[in-house]
Enzyme design. Structure first.
Site, PDB file in Angstrom:
ATOM      1  N   GLU A  10       0.850  -1.189   0.000  1.00  0.00           N
ATOM      2  CA  GLU A  10       0.000   0.000   0.000  1.00  0.00           C
ATOM      3  C   GLU A  10       0.888   1.241   0.000  1.00  0.00           C
ATOM      4  O   GLU A  10       0.458   2.322   0.363  1.00  0.00           O
ATOM      5  CB  GLU A  10      -1.006  -0.019   1.141  1.00  0.00           C
ATOM      6  CG  GLU A  10      -0.473  -0.367   2.483  1.00  0.00           C
ATOM      7  CD  GLU A  10      -1.587  -0.434   3.512  1.00  0.00           C
ATOM      8  OE1 GLU A  10      -2.284   0.565   3.698  1.00  0.00           O
ATOM      9  OE2 GLU A  10      -1.747  -1.507   4.128  1.00  0.00           O
TER      10      GLU A  10
ATOM     11  N   CYS B  58      -3.677  -3.800   4.291  1.00  0.00           N
ATOM     12  CA  CYS B  58      -2.748  -4.854   4.735  1.00  0.00           C
ATOM     13  C   CYS B  58      -3.185  -6.243   4.279  1.00  0.00           C
ATOM     14  O   CYS B  58      -2.376  -7.163   4.211  1.00  0.00           O
ATOM     15  CB  CYS B  58      -2.629  -4.862   6.252  1.00  0.00           C
ATOM     16  SG  CYS B  58      -2.149  -3.281   6.915  1.00  0.00           S
TER      17      CYS B  58
ATOM     18  N   HIS C   6      -2.942 -10.344  11.987  1.00  0.00           N
ATOM     19  CA  HIS C   6      -2.390  -9.066  11.522  1.00  0.00           C
ATOM     20  C   HIS C   6      -2.052  -8.241  12.769  1.00  0.00           C
ATOM     21  O   HIS C   6      -2.896  -8.092  13.662  1.00  0.00           O
ATOM     22  CB  HIS C   6      -3.414  -8.338  10.647  1.00  0.00           C
ATOM     23  CG  HIS C   6      -3.020  -6.911  10.381  1.00  0.00           C
ATOM     24  ND1 HIS C   6      -1.836  -6.590   9.776  1.00  0.00           N
ATOM     25  CD2 HIS C   6      -3.631  -5.735  10.675  1.00  0.00           C
ATOM     26  CE1 HIS C   6      -1.737  -5.269   9.682  1.00  0.00           C
ATOM     27  NE2 HIS C   6      -2.813  -4.731  10.224  1.00  0.00           N
TER      28      HIS C   6
END
Ligand code: HMG
Length: 445
Positions: free
Chosen positions: A83, A120, A244
């Site tokens: 990103e 993500c 995550h």
């Protein structure tokens, strides 16, 4: 059906580090404990002036190919998740392939390349794409190289600044993998959310407090969806739960919620009931508010129980150790969590072959994905070969003034000329811009 999964992993940390307790906290006028205990990050990894998403990704990929003795002909697909891209058309994977072609005989002209975007989460979606490509039989016996690479920088002064990080994880996805095989079953939790976004801007617009709630809500949805296809989960089914990890404090919150969910209607809930009662059930409350209040009270007690603490120490703590040393790597973060757990098991000499992981990925905007992985016989050798500790140890320790310069160097809006802090050696480096404003890279011996 042959198993498909992760056959090799490589890790590339940014070569600088910011000490949050001793360098960042004093300037911010904050208690160091906010970073080391609350957020849970001791150091952020940051890129030196010659590093960026391409160099970090290419350096990780090169080491992976060297270690596995691969040539470009062995790779049928190169996908990058990021990103932090600097081009809306040309994918980072073409830059990385170009780098690798500088040092390998042959080329990647017949490999399919792309770039995936979903905050993500795309770091897991590139693995999915590779898995599907192999399962569909379109790979012609070749493996996929997937790379999650990010410079996760926030605007100076944004609360997210304390969670910054930079690094890449390269993975080889193949049949009969050495490290983990992926489950076919997956669960998704996805909704149109405005918690963290970069509308054509380098640094994110973030609603930090809301992003925490969105993360938890989507993870829970994904877990329920996963259970609808794979059956109920139980703490004993999985040795680790890599999630995550935008910062370890976030995982602490998710772990508590997750534990409550996966122990409901199990013998563990009954054992816990002796100390803290049964979990509140919504049907027993007339008002939703009262139910939520009862849940909060239950969770406050749950997190102090011996059973929960033991589970957390064994199944969650090992997954967040590396994140606490490097910060958020966005697309690479869940892969850092898996690696962290595998490294901890190797250090403790635990035999993981045949054990299962429950992996929870997340991307703002927002979507969570949950799947299971089965650890394979070759995991130990593959994981021992990665020089995580050496890289983290060798990072240059920035003063606050140096950190400010490094942030400016990587700010696309600024032109800042700063000498490098470390000496590149046997790696790809960024050398400047070409005539069409493309970025240029060289391998230095
Ligand atoms: P903040 O508001 O500055 O921090 O930023 P805080 O005041 O909430 O403190 C953080 C924690 O430290 C709290 O713990 C405090 O109590 C504790 P909690 O109450 O939450 O359990 N604390 C202390 N503990 C011990 N000793 C002390 C002390 N002082 C305070 N002395 C925030 C926090 C997360 C909002 C900020 O860092 C932020 O905006 N980060 C970026 C957004 C983010 O990471 N969100 C996470 C979910 S979204 C996600 O994961 C997606 C993402 O990776 C992007 C993507 O998908 O692309 C970000």
């Amino acid at each position: 059906m042959t198993d498909v999964g992760i056959d090799a992993i490589e890790f590339q940390s940014g070569k600088l580090r910011l000490d949050l307790a001793n360098t960042f906290a004093p300037v911010k006028g904050e208690d160091p404990g906010k970073y080391t205990k609350g957020i849970g990050i001791a150091y952020s990894s940051l890129p030196d002036v010659y590093e960026d998403i391409v160099t970090m990704g290419a350096n990780a990929a090169k080491r992976l190919m060297d270690r596995k003795d691969l040539t470009p002909d062995d790779i049928g697909r190169i996908d990058v998740a990021t990103e932090s891209a600097f081009d809306n058309s040309k994918p980072v994977s073409t830059y990385i392939a170009g780098c690798l072609e500088q040092v390998h005989d042959g080329d990647f002209h017949h490999a399919n390349k792309g770039e995936r975007k979903f905050a993500c989460l795309s770091g897991t979606q590139v693995i999915d794409d590779a898995y599907n490509w192999i399962r569909a039989g379109r790979n012609r016996g070749r493996a996929a190289l997937v790379i999650a690479t990010d410079t996760a920088l926030y605007e100076r002064g944004d609360p997210g600044e304390a969670t910054q990080g930079a690094g890449a994880v390269a993975m080889l996805i193949d049949e009969d993998p050495d490290i983990v095989a992926l489950s076919t079953e997956q669960g998704y939790g996805s909704a149109d959310e405005t918690d963290f976004l970069k509308p054509n801007q380098q640094f994110p617009s973030v609603d930090g407090k809301r992003s925490i709630q969105v993360y938890l809500a989507r993870m829970r949805e994904a877990l329920e969806d996963y259970e609808s296809v794979a059956g109920d989960t139980h703490p004993d089914d999985f040795v680790y739960f890599p999630f995550h990890t935008p910062y370890p404090g976030m995982v602490r919150k998710a772990a508590l919620l997750g534990y409550r969910h996966i122990t409901r209607d199990t013998e563990i809930e009954d054992i816990l009931a002796d100390d803290i009662g049964m979990q509140p059930r919504e049907a027993d409350f007339e008002e939703r508010e009262d139910f939520e209040e009862a849940i909060r009270a239950y969770m406050d007690e749950l997190k102090e129980t011996r059973l929960y603490r033991e589970w957390y120490e064994a199944a969650i703590e090992p997954t967040i150790q590396i994140a606490g040393q490097v910060g958020n790597w966005y697309t690479g973060s869940v892969h850092v969590a898996r690696l962290s757990a595998l490294r901890a098991a190797a250090a403790a000499d635990v035999d993981l072959a045949g054990e299962k992981l429950l992996v929870g990925s997340y991307g703002s905007g927002a979507q969570a994905e949950i799947h299971a992985e089965t650890v394979r016989d070759g995991w130990r050798e593959a994981v021992d070969a990665i020089d995580v500790e050496e890289q983290l140890e060798e990072r240059y320790d920035l003063s606050f003034e140096e950190y400010e310069l490094v942030h400016d160097v990587h700010n696309h809006e600024k032109e800042t000329d700063v000498e490098e802090f470390t000496q590149p050696s046997a790696e790809f480096v960024f050398t400047g811009w070409g005539r069409m404003n493309e970025r240029r890279y060289e391998y230095v011996e």
